[in-house]
Scaffold this active site. Structure first.
Site, mmCIF file in Angstrom:
data_model
loop_
_atom_site.group_PDB
_atom_site.id
_atom_site.type_symbol
_atom_site.label_atom_id
_atom_site.label_comp_id
_atom_site.label_asym_id
_atom_site.label_seq_id
_atom_site.Cartn_x
_atom_site.Cartn_y
_atom_site.Cartn_z
ATOM 1 C CD GLN A 140 -2.753 1.516 2.263
ATOM 2 O OE1 GLN A 140 -2.241 2.001 3.262
ATOM 3 N NE2 GLN A 140 -4.035 1.207 2.182
ATOM 4 C CD GLU B 55 -10.334 4.368 5.062
ATOM 5 O OE1 GLU B 55 -10.326 4.622 3.830
ATOM 6 O OE2 GLU B 55 -10.720 3.269 5.506
ATOM 7 C CE1 TYR C 224 -3.915 8.645 6.908
ATOM 8 C CE2 TYR C 224 -5.190 6.849 5.964
ATOM 9 C CZ TYR C 224 -4.490 7.392 7.022
ATOM 10 O OH TYR C 224 -4.350 6.680 8.184
ATOM 11 N NE ARG D 64 -9.406 1.327 2.293
ATOM 12 C CZ ARG D 64 -8.817 0.930 3.401
ATOM 13 N NH1 ARG D 64 -7.651 0.324 3.348
ATOM 14 N NH2 ARG D 64 -9.387 1.110 4.552
ATOM 15 C CG HIS E 10 -8.366 8.005 9.866
ATOM 16 N ND1 HIS E 10 -8.874 6.748 10.140
ATOM 17 C CD2 HIS E 10 -7.324 7.807 9.037
ATOM 18 C CE1 HIS E 10 -8.161 5.848 9.491
ATOM 19 N NE2 HIS E 10 -7.225 6.457 8.809
ATOM 20 C CD GLN F 75 -10.109 -4.012 25.202
ATOM 21 O OE1 GLN F 75 -11.185 -4.543 25.033
ATOM 22 N NE2 GLN F 75 -9.396 -4.208 26.294
ATOM 23 C CB ALA G 84 -10.194 -9.572 28.122
#
Ligand code: FAD
Ligand code: NAP
Ligand code: SF4
Length: 690
Positions: free
Chosen positions: A102, A166, A168, A216, A254, A341, A676
């Site tokens: 990419q 996105e 960019y 994309r 974003h 996470q 977790a």
């Protein structure tokens, strides 16, 4: 016969064939910047190629260092760098895979004082105002893309993906929000799309016909003054004509304040827009976002929404995803739960990515080094007490390495606190982790003893070589007058024992569990429903309506009413904390804003800087010192129920009188800051060390 015939259909691009319809989507891991990073990245991508994925797309590689963030500057612009990339392409090809690089120019999103963009407009998520490119500067950037693609070809990549989505750099040229230019690169659509089209044309001219170009393209910007879908279609057609082989459909900038990949986003929530795009495309179209199982992927292909499915995080969670699906072993897949996470949150904290459910992700070289399989002479007889995430992770990893493991839990099912977490609306994916561990227990031969509360005396008698105490935590109680009243409940009373809750509720403690309890109480959770069966997720229609996404695709950026939809709630909730800072400030970096937004849109009142004084018939008595004045004020919050979510203490009672060598893991070890991610990692690492 495969259960997923469409997913396993090859795709013929003329000069090359992809063996199936699965793409591992681009994801930054932080490996390239690490010591021995390219060797580690080669092992990471090699494992995914071995796992059967049809085509891999690397994390973003910069066309030049200025186009990236300070902590993320890996570019491809010299022969030395080319040699690094060879390690990756060789590893993937050795496993029979294909890989595209990419090319990512971050434009105004680059966390870098030298960042550049079409216009000098700072992004709301960056402190840096970009420098406006001159005409020559624009031509230079186009050239950088072309050079990067040429280097990629020489480094052995099968193609490139041009990141045009996105929010960019390339996307910034397309949208009126970020392109205020008046020269040939701004104004009319023809001018705004001149840069993306020139990039693709230039690359194609340079690399020849036998090299994959994926572009994309942002379908839904989800920001004000973003591109309307009518323009997206025009740009798509032009990119196709410029020489792209495949269009990958991107969702959301974003800076958009609409969740697009978090666990609360329903599965395949955005494939409907890929379908609208595909209807007029002449080249294969990829769709993505919250597709995390072969069933879901097959459904999307069957609906005809896209030709290929891109999944990124699911390959952190399980490198063997595709092989397991093709061999009808889908029940063995370690499913990505969309929590962010250990992947995106880590990257935003400046750490390497890994995975909550697969702590070996991005640590493949280290994992291989520890992979000792024990035989009868070295295998240990181990008891594990507690089948929560920590105990499950340890038990299955230790048994897979040859140890003889007996796993005990007082409950009637495995999972520990995950059985509570899975009931929170938007956290239905936790059911998948429990399904995975149930299957792993069968496969690895862990001897499971449910409904079995163990004491130290039993353990001393049973002849174990080692005991692992994964007994978890007990909720912290509140030491104030009135805490024993019947309307004062713990989160376990509410979530596990389904005790009745009134209409005006104070939640004490605004950590992850306080937020989850609020989310739970906002919804009508049918208390009589069996918790053994996963409920339906929110429908895609309800999700898009509740976040103001324009399904008609006529608004700029496909955003209705600035995306701020107020929602009704059955209860009045007050979420309280002692700290003076923002309520929920400690939640996950990439998901905390979603939880806060969700509660605020339902009218939940958040209060900070509090001292809890007492509870009586009037309600909860508080002292508030968060106000600007130095004086604190006392008040009473008239509520009918108070739910305590004030953290936990470790449950270590079994250590008393235990004469067998033991190790504490998970919450039983340290409760503060436990989640977790830590529990599963600690379990796996302990197993690898024995
Ligand atoms: P536990 O999960 O508490 O398991 C301990 C087990 O030990 C229990 O099953 C118990 O029955 C058993 N046990 C105890 N004593 C004995 C005995 N004497 N004999 C036999 N068995 C015994 N974490 C995240 O990372 N992300 C989230 O989004 C998230 N959401 C959450 C939402 C909620 C509502 C809750 C309650 C928790 C959430 N967590 C989340 C936290 C996460 O679930 C815990 O960090 C994790 O479960 C801790 O794992 P553990 O194995 O240490 O303990
Ligand atoms: P937590 O995040 O530590 O929050 C507990 C809250 O209670 C704190 O915000 C604290 O805030 C308050 N508190 C602590 N001691 C108190 C006391 N003596 N009296 C009154 N208030 C007190 O713990 P948790 O919410 O119980 O969650 C447990 C773990 O599960 C966390 O580590 C979390 O990461 C994990 N989890 C994660 C998610 C997720 O979505 N990622 C969701 C749920 C749980 P003040 O001191 O400011 O009042
Ligand atoms: Fe998926 Fe969570 Fe693992 Fe990220 S950390 S890959 S979101 S399971």
């Amino acid at each position: 016969m495969s259960s997923y015939p469409l997913l396993f259909q090859p795709l013929d691009l003329g000069f090359t064939q992809l063996k199936n319809r699965v793409i591992m989507g681009s994801m930054h891991t932080g490996l390239e910047e690490a010591e021995k990073g390219f060797e580690r990245a080669a092992a990471y991508y090699g494992a995914r190629a071995r796992g059967g994925v049809g085509l891999i797309v690397t994390g973003g590689i910069m066309p030049n260092p200025e186009s990236g963030s300070l902590h993320m500057t890996h570019s491809l612009e010299t022969p030395e760098m080319e040699a690094n990339h060879r390690l990756i392409t060789d590893a993937v090809h050795k496993e029979g895979g294909k890989i595209c690089m990419q090319i990512l120019h971050e434009g105004r999103y680059a966390f870098n004082p030298k960042c550049v963009a079409p216009s000098p407009i700072a992004a709301p998520i960056s402190p840096y105002t970009p420098e406006e490119l001159t005409h020559e500067g624009v031509l230079g950037e186009i050239n950088n893309f072309i050079k990067a693609a040429a280097f990629a070809k020489r480094a052995g990549y099968d193609g490139v993906e041009v990141m045009g989505s996105e929010g960019y750099f390339i996307n910034e040229f397309l949208a009126p929000r970020t392109n205020h230019r008046t020269d040939q690169w701004g104004g009319s659509l023809e001018n705004r799309m001149r840069l993306p089209v020139s990039v693709v044309e230039g690359i194609r001219e340079n690399v020849g016909e036998d090299f994959i170009i994926i572009y994309r393209l942002s379908m839904l910007d989800l920001v004000e003054d973003g591109s309307p879908f009518s323009e997206v279609l025009v740009v798509g057609a032009a990119i196709e004509k410029a020489g792209a082989n495949i269009i990958n459909t991107g969702i959301g900038w974003h800076e958009a304040r609409i969740p697009t990949i978090a666990t609360s986003v329903p599965r395949s929530a955005f494939t409907w827009v890929s379908a609208k795009f595909k209807a007029q495309a002449n080249i294969p179209v990829i769709t993505s976002n919250r597709i995390n199982s072969p069933e879901e992927a097959e459904r999307v292909l069957k609906r005809g929404d896209a030709d290929m499915i891109s999944m990124a995080r699911p390959f952190l969670a399980d490198p063997e995803f595709v092989n397991k699906a093709s061999e009808n072993r889908a029940d063995e897949i370690n499913t990505c739960i969309g929590c962010n996470q250990a992947c995106l949150d880590h990257l935003f904290e400046g750490k390497e990515a890994s995975c909550l459910v697969n702590p070996w992700a991005c640590r493949e070289t280290e994992h291989i080094k520890t992979l000792t399989i024990h035989d009868a002479s070295s295998a240990l007889k181990i008891a594990v007490i507690g089948a929560g995430p920590a105990g499950l992770s340890f038990a299955t990893e230790a048994a897979s390495r040859g140890h003889k493991v007996s796993l005990f839990d007082a409950a009637d099912k495995i999972g520990g606190q995950f059985n509570i977490a899975k009931q929170i609306p938007g956290k239905e994916e936790f059911y998948e982790t429990l399904r995975y561990y149930n299957r792993q227990i069968e496969l690895t031969g862990v001897e499971l003893h449910l409904n079995t509360r163990v004491d130290s005396e039993q353990l001393n008698q049973a002849g174990f070589d080692h005991v692992v105490l994964a007994t978890g935590v007990v909720p912290r109680t509140l030491n104030i007058a009135g805490n024993d009243r019947p309307n004062v409940l713990s989160y376990l009373d509410v979530l596990r024992d389904k005790k009745p809750v009134g209409k005006r509720v104070a939640i004490i403690g605004a950590g992850g569990i306080g937020f989850d309890v609020a989310e739970y109480l906002l919804h009508d959770n049918n208390a009589s429903r069996s918790v053994d069966v996963a409920p339906e997720q929110q429908s895609v229609e309800d999700f898009t309506a509740s976040w103001g996404i324009d399904r008609e695709l006529v608004q700029p950026g496909s955003l209705m009413g600035k995306g701020k939809v107020q929602l009704s709630a059955d209860r009045e909730l007050f979420l309280l904390q002692r700290k003076v800072g923002k309520v929920g400030a400690d939640l996950g970096k990439t998901t905390g804003w979603i939880h806060r937004s969700e509660l605020l849109r339902h009218g939940v009142k958040m209060m900070n800087g509090l001292e809890y004084l007492s509870i009586d018939d009037e309600g909860l008595h508080l002292r508030n010192s968060a106000a600007d004045s130095e004086a604190s004020t006392d008040s009473v919050l008239a509520v009918d129920t108070i739910v305590i979510c004030a953290g936990q203490e470790p449950l270590q009672e079994l250590t008393e009188g235990l004469s067998v060598p033991y190790t504490l893991i998970g919450g039983a070890n340290i409760a503060a800051g436990l989640d977790a991610k830590r529990a599963i990692k600690q379990g796996a690492e302990l197993a690898a060390s024995l």
